[in-house]
Write a protein that holds these residues in place. Structure first.
Motif, PDB file in Angstrom:
ATOM      1  N   HIS A  51       0.826  -1.210   0.000  1.00  0.00           N
ATOM      2  CA  HIS A  51       0.000   0.000   0.000  1.00  0.00           C
ATOM      3  C   HIS A  51       0.861   1.261   0.000  1.00  0.00           C
ATOM      4  CE1 HIS A  51      -3.837   2.101   0.832  1.00  0.00           C
ATOM      5  NE2 HIS A  51      -3.094   2.937   1.539  1.00  0.00           N
ATOM      6  N   ARG A  52       2.022   1.171   0.637  1.00  0.00           N
ATOM      7  CA  ARG A  52       2.894   2.344   0.762  1.00  0.00           C
ATOM      8  C   ARG A  52       3.815   2.549  -0.445  1.00  0.00           C
ATOM      9  NH1 ARG A  52       4.907   2.381   7.149  1.00  0.00           N
ATOM     10  NH2 ARG A  52       2.905   3.082   8.005  1.00  0.00           N
ATOM     11  N   ALA A  53       3.762   1.642  -1.374  1.00  0.00           N
ATOM     12  CA  ALA A  53       4.701   1.723  -2.505  1.00  0.00           C
ATOM     13  C   ALA A  53       4.206   2.726  -3.544  1.00  0.00           C
ATOM     14  CB  ALA A  53       4.884   0.341  -3.126  1.00  0.00           C
ATOM     15  N   THR A  54       4.165   3.998  -3.143  1.00  0.00           N
ATOM     16  CA  THR A  54       3.797   5.067  -4.064  1.00  0.00           C
ATOM     17  C   THR A  54       4.898   6.116  -4.059  1.00  0.00           C
ATOM     18  OG1 THR A  54       2.621   6.343  -2.384  1.00  0.00           O
ATOM     19  CG2 THR A  54       1.332   4.718  -3.632  1.00  0.00           C
ATOM     20  N   SER A  55       5.084   6.775  -5.191  1.00  0.00           N
ATOM     21  CA  SER A  55       6.181   7.720  -5.331  1.00  0.00           C
ATOM     22  C   SER A  55       6.048   8.908  -4.385  1.00  0.00           C
ATOM     23  CB  SER A  55       6.256   8.212  -6.779  1.00  0.00           C
ATOM     24  OG  SER A  55       7.281   9.165  -6.938  1.00  0.00           O
ATOM     25  N   SER A  56       4.847   9.482  -4.283  1.00  0.00           N
ATOM     26  CA  SER A  56       4.671  10.678  -3.453  1.00  0.00           C
ATOM     27  C   SER A  56       4.913  10.380  -1.987  1.00  0.00           C
ATOM     28  CB  SER A  56       3.264  11.244  -3.654  1.00  0.00           C
ATOM     29  OG  SER A  56       2.280  10.269  -3.339  1.00  0.00           O
ATOM     30  N   ARG A  57       4.404   9.221  -1.515  1.00  0.00           N
ATOM     31  CA  ARG A  57       4.646   8.854  -0.123  1.00  0.00           C
ATOM     32  C   ARG A  57       6.131   8.616   0.118  1.00  0.00           C
ATOM     33  NH1 ARG A  57       7.053   4.798   3.169  1.00  0.00           N
ATOM     34  NH2 ARG A  57       6.192   5.128   5.247  1.00  0.00           N
ATOM     35  N   SER A  58       6.800   7.962  -0.818  1.00  0.00           N
ATOM     36  CA  SER A  58       8.221   7.663  -0.670  1.00  0.00           C
ATOM     37  C   SER A  58       9.059   8.932  -0.613  1.00  0.00           C
ATOM     38  CB  SER A  58       8.693   6.766  -1.817  1.00  0.00           C
ATOM     39  OG  SER A  58       8.016   5.522  -1.793  1.00  0.00           O
ATOM     40  N   MET A  59       8.685   9.940  -1.395  1.00  0.00           N
ATOM     41  CA  MET A  59       9.431  11.203  -1.370  1.00  0.00           C
ATOM     42  C   MET A  59       9.327  11.875  -0.009  1.00  0.00           C
ATOM     43  SD  MET A  59       8.929  12.988  -5.117  1.00  0.00           S
ATOM     44  CE  MET A  59       7.170  12.734  -5.249  1.00  0.00           C
ATOM     45  N   GLN A  60       8.122  11.867   0.568  1.00  0.00           N
ATOM     46  CA  GLN A  60       7.970  12.466   1.891  1.00  0.00           C
ATOM     47  C   GLN A  60       8.681  11.640   2.952  1.00  0.00           C
ATOM     48  OE1 GLN A  60       3.768  13.044   2.611  1.00  0.00           O
ATOM     49  NE2 GLN A  60       3.745  14.962   1.454  1.00  0.00           N
ATOM     50  N   ALA A  61       8.615  10.316   2.831  1.00  0.00           N
ATOM     51  CA  ALA A  61       9.252   9.449   3.817  1.00  0.00           C
ATOM     52  C   ALA A  61      10.769   9.593   3.796  1.00  0.00           C
ATOM     53  CB  ALA A  61       8.861   7.995   3.560  1.00  0.00           C
ATOM     54  N   ALA A  62      11.326   9.858   2.623  1.00  0.00           N
ATOM     55  CA  ALA A  62      12.782   9.967   2.510  1.00  0.00           C
ATOM     56  C   ALA A  62      13.339  11.147   3.294  1.00  0.00           C
ATOM     57  CB  ALA A  62      13.171  10.085   1.034  1.00  0.00           C
ATOM     58  N   SER A  63      12.498  12.157   3.525  1.00  0.00           N
ATOM     59  CA  SER A  63      12.957  13.337   4.264  1.00  0.00           C
ATOM     60  C   SER A  63      12.378  13.406   5.672  1.00  0.00           C
ATOM     61  CB  SER A  63      12.586  14.609   3.494  1.00  0.00           C
ATOM     62  OG  SER A  63      11.176  14.704   3.354  1.00  0.00           O
ATOM     63  N   ALA A  64      11.722  12.334   6.118  1.00  0.00           N
ATOM     64  CA  ALA A  64      11.072  12.338   7.436  1.00  0.00           C
ATOM     65  C   ALA A  64      12.110  12.359   8.557  1.00  0.00           C
ATOM     66  CB  ALA A  64      10.179  11.114   7.579  1.00  0.00           C
ATOM     67  N   GLU A  65      11.736  13.028   9.646  1.00  0.00           N
ATOM     68  CA  GLU A  65      12.624  13.052  10.813  1.00  0.00           C
ATOM     69  C   GLU A  65      12.620  11.695  11.505  1.00  0.00           C
ATOM     70  OE1 GLU A  65      12.748  16.562  13.337  1.00  0.00           O
ATOM     71  OE2 GLU A  65      11.188  17.462  12.080  1.00  0.00           O
ATOM     72  N   ARG A  66      13.759  11.378  12.102  1.00  0.00           N
ATOM     73  CA  ARG A  66      13.951  10.049  12.658  1.00  0.00           C
ATOM     74  C   ARG A  66      13.409   9.946  14.081  1.00  0.00           C
ATOM     75  NH1 ARG A  66      17.368   7.567  16.032  1.00  0.00           N
ATOM     76  NH2 ARG A  66      17.875   5.349  15.656  1.00  0.00           N
ATOM     77  N   TYR A  67      12.768   8.820  14.370  1.00  0.00           N
ATOM     78  CA  TYR A  67      12.368   8.463  15.728  1.00  0.00           C
ATOM     79  C   TYR A  67      13.387   7.496  16.319  1.00  0.00           C
ATOM     80  CZ  TYR A  67       7.634  10.425  15.572  1.00  0.00           C
ATOM     81  OH  TYR A  67       6.557  11.272  15.514  1.00  0.00           O
ATOM     82  N   GLN A  68      13.659   7.660  17.596  1.00  0.00           N
ATOM     83  CA  GLN A  68      14.491   6.672  18.279  1.00  0.00           C
ATOM     84  C   GLN A  68      13.748   5.343  18.313  1.00  0.00           C
ATOM     85  OE1 GLN A  68      15.581   7.653  22.311  1.00  0.00           O
ATOM     86  NE2 GLN A  68      16.307   5.583  22.754  1.00  0.00           N
TER      87      GLN A  68
END
Length: 750
Positions: free
Chosen positions: A316-333
């Motif tokens: 379900h998550r394999a979409t380009s727009s979601r992946s672009m946002q995820a690539a710059s997401a801040e990291r959680y411990q």
């Protein structure tokens, strides 16, 4: 090809490419504020059921160890029993409530049931002398993470900022030094405290607490972009009519755009005050509800489980727009735990049924408002009855629709008890036997709702010379239909004694308006009759034991102040509880119509067609007292006024401007102005009555429950001179666009 051969062919691929949870489990628990022992047993029972069903992750409701509704008990003093003997930090637990929470958690950590499963447990925690509303994530006798709530519910029925502080260090953690009673169990000195996620061998779990789902920037968004696939939400969400839709849609939306598995757990039952928490545990996958618990239930523990495939989330998550946002997401411990939620690599327990179960989309069950009235207050009353250790209920049955609705809700409660007994629910059977006065070893089964009502529900018609034969007969017929133990009292001797005493002292005998008396005399004589029903209520308790008295003022009458302090005009205001105090007259009528057919009570038709009346004035050939005429407004109008005042936050002028548009087709601006001014005048001068309203089941957003839900003053400039002048000035300049005859106006408003 035979199905078995197909499975054998697919077997190697299933074992290497799928990650199917054995089970994930969310639950609804009927927790009770400050009942630490009972809450502990219910938590342990839910974990035991989870293990029996093969679940690897269990989520419970908010603050489940203490119960959500502890209120100011969360502020109890500080205990020094848990001081750490270190120079750099003097860590304490909060007083009794937090101390007992740690004690209960220690027992949970030691229990065999918590081995081999990840559990999400709720309790308050004091960290650096600040009290937080927390989730404790545990596994195999260890605490993995303490996750404090970051966004607080602080409006309506909720005052969380009075007790708790939100965690403001987002995506940060600190060391929390554990009390010694926990160190002795876990062999841990400190654990992470803060905003982090739990990383298992196969996936990542993020925690969201109740209100955080309802906020514009919910934590699940950033967690999901950082790779969290499973979200837990532990909630203490109360029932209101028509509210469930909002909760479900938020959960669906959370996983529709983002993708993921969402486990929603909720409190269920009467926690100790006016709220009923309506359970309805949910599991959602990628925007679809795959499991739903009941919204109203007499069970103390109810669990829902689902088998889901992690690969569904990843696809379900394999979409380009979601992946672009995820690539710059801040990291959680990530707090790592050497445990797998799924069956990866164990093909022997994976089957085709497991693989397709997450694609099942059962139809979501929504109750109609009239069904909610039949079920919610009934469950609330059952919890109140069994937990107060009383022997039943008493209701002055007036023959009007409000007391009728109250009686029918009790009938619904008896039906629920009967259904549970027929299914062999031993907890319900045990409580019913005790309440009915049976011995513990009795073989009595409450399988007949009318018989059970006769044992625990007493009704009484309290008539005077102004009462009609119609209301007396309606009350009697309804009592027979539902099985209540019914009596008929004539209150004239009490009322006459008071009138004679007043005449003896003052030399003046007040008269009703119909007999030439003034309005003041007329009102005083009505109040004398109403107040003396309180004395009548005490009579049945002399022979029937300790019973809780019912009130039956609906939310509209309370808002208008159409009640007499101590008793209410048409029932009792000196009661213990009121199951309809948060329900509008309009909804009550719909409920009675529903109950007439569903509960097979044809007598209810007579209540629906009767004109609401207090019957406190003499009936003449030309006059019969009517509630709406006395109030100067209809019940439908009151519902509109209430919603605009509370929900839409309107003062007199803004209410007028809204209603000019809504009612402009059948009322002139001047008529609308008069109705709005009359409502605010009566509301303001009667607001003091709302400070002592009988504790009522909360069902409406416009409840006037003072100092609890509706935070407003009780001393007003009741003629609102500035506001009313502005209304009059606006009404004088607006054109009259009404085209409907005034006789049709009531139907239009309804």
């Amino acid at each position: 090809m035979p199905f078995g051969n197909l499975f054998e062919l697919l077997h190697p691929f299933l074992s290497s490419s799928t990650q199917v949870f054995k089970q994930i489990l969310s639950c609804s628990l009927n927790q009770w504020a400050m009942d630490f022992e009972g809450n502990f047993e219910r938590i342990l029972t839910s974990i035991r059921i989870a293990k029996e069903r093969g679940a690897t992750l269990r989520v419970g409701p908010e603050l489940e160890i203490t119960g959500y509704g502890c209120l100011d008990h969360f502020l109890e003093g500080v205990s020094t029993l848990a001081h750490r003997d270190t120079a750099e930090l003097n860590e304490t637990m909060a007083g009794d409530t937090c101390l007992h929470s740690w004690e209960v958690l220690a027992q949970i950590l030691k229990a065999d049931e918590t081995q081999g499963i990840v559990c999400d447990i709720g309790m308050p925690v004091m960290h650096k002398n600040v009290i937080y509303n927390c989730r404790i994530i545990i596994h195999n006798g260890k605490i993995l993470l303490i996750r404090p709530k970051m966004w607080m519910a602080n409006n309506g029925n909720y005052r969380e900022l009075r007790y708790f502080t939100p965690w403001m260090k987002h995506r940060e953690t600190e060391d929390h030094y554990l009390p010694r009673i926990i160190q002795a169990v876990t062999a841990q000195t400190k654990v992470p405290f803060g905003d982090a996620v739990v990383s298992t061998v196969d996936t990542c779990i993020g925690v969201e607490l109740c209100e955080e789902l309802f906020t514009p920037a919910s934590p699940h968004i950033l967690m999901g972009l950082d790779g969290v696939e499973v979200f837990t939400n532990s909630s203490g969400s109360h029932h209101e009519l028509r509210k469930l839709h909002t909760r479900v849609e938020l959960i669906r939306e959370a996983t529709q755009k983002l993708g993921g598995i969402y486990l929603y757990a909720n409190q269920q039952g009467c926690d100790g005050d006016r709220l009923y928490y309506d359970g309805c545990a949910l599991i959602a996958v990628n925007g679809h509800i795959v499991a739903q618990g009941s919204q109203f239930s007499l069970q103390d523990v109810e669990v829902v489980t689902a088998t889901v495939d992690l690969e569904d989330v990843r696809s379900h998550r394999a979409t380009s727009s979601r992946s672009m946002q995820a690539a710059s997401a801040e990291r959680y411990q990530r707090i790592e735990v050497d445990f797998s939620l799924s069956d990866e690599g164990t093909a022997s327990v994976v089957n085709i049924e497991d693989l397709v179960i997450s694609s099942r989309r059962p139809e979501i069950r929504y109750h109609k408002p009239e069904e909610e009235i039949a079920l919610g207050p009934a469950c609330w009353l059952w919890d109140y009855l069994r937990r107060s250790r009383t022997q039943g209920y008493f209701l002055p049955l007036s023959g009007g629709i409000d007391s009728c609705a109250t009686a029918v809700i009790v009938h619904s409660m008896c039906r629920l008890v009967s259904e549970a007994a027929q299914k062999g629910d031993q907890a319900v059977i045990s409580d019913a036997r005790r309440i009915a006065g049976e011995a513990e070893d009795s073989d009595y089964l409450p399988t007949d709702p009318r018989d059970f009502a006769n044992r625990i529900f007493h009704t009484c018609y309290m008539g005077t010379e102004n009462s009609s034969a119609e209301t007396r007969n309606r009350a009697k017929d309804l009592a027979v239909a539902i099985g209540s133990y019914h009596t008929d009292l004539n209150m004239d001797s009490l009322v006459t004694a008071v009138r004679n005493l007043f005449g003896l002292i003052t030399g003046f005998k007040p008269q009703f308006r119909a007999h030439g008396g003034s309005n003041a005399e007329n009102l005083a004589l009505q109040n004398i009759q109403a107040r003396h029903t309180t004395m009548g209520e005490d009579a049945p308790s002399l022979t029937s034991g300790d019973r809780l008295g019912y009130g039956c003022a609906n939310v509209d009458e309370s808002l208008r102040g159409y009640l007499t302090k101590r008793p209410q005009l048409n029932a009792t205001f000196s009661a213990d509880v009121n199951p309809i105090g948060g329900i509008s007259k309009t909804d009550l009528k719909k409920f009675i119509a529903y109950a007439q057919s569903t509960f097979e009570l044809p007598i209810l038709e007579n209540f629906l067609t009767a004109v609401p009346t207090a019957e406190l004035e003499p009936i003449t050939e030309t006059y019969v007292q009517a509630d709406e005429a006395d109030m100067g407004m209809t019940y439908d109008e009151l519902s509109v006024f209430g919603r605009l005042r509370k929900v839409e936050k309107c003062g007199p002028y803004s209410m007028f401007t809204k209603l000019v548009h809504e009612w402009g087709s059948f009322l002139s601006p001047t008529q609308v102005a008069e109705k709005v001014k009359h409502f605010f005048f009566e509301y303001a001068r009667n607001r003091h009555k709302m400070t002592t309203l009988t504790p009522s089941y909360h069902a409406e957003q416009y409840s006037p429950d003072d100092n609890r839900f509706d935070m407003r003053p009780f001393l007003y400039p009741s003629r609102f001179p500035w506001q009313f002048r502005k209304i009059d000035a606006a009404a004088a300049t607006l054109p009259d666009k009404s085209t409907v005859h005034p006789a049709e106006a009531k139907d239009k408003m309804a």
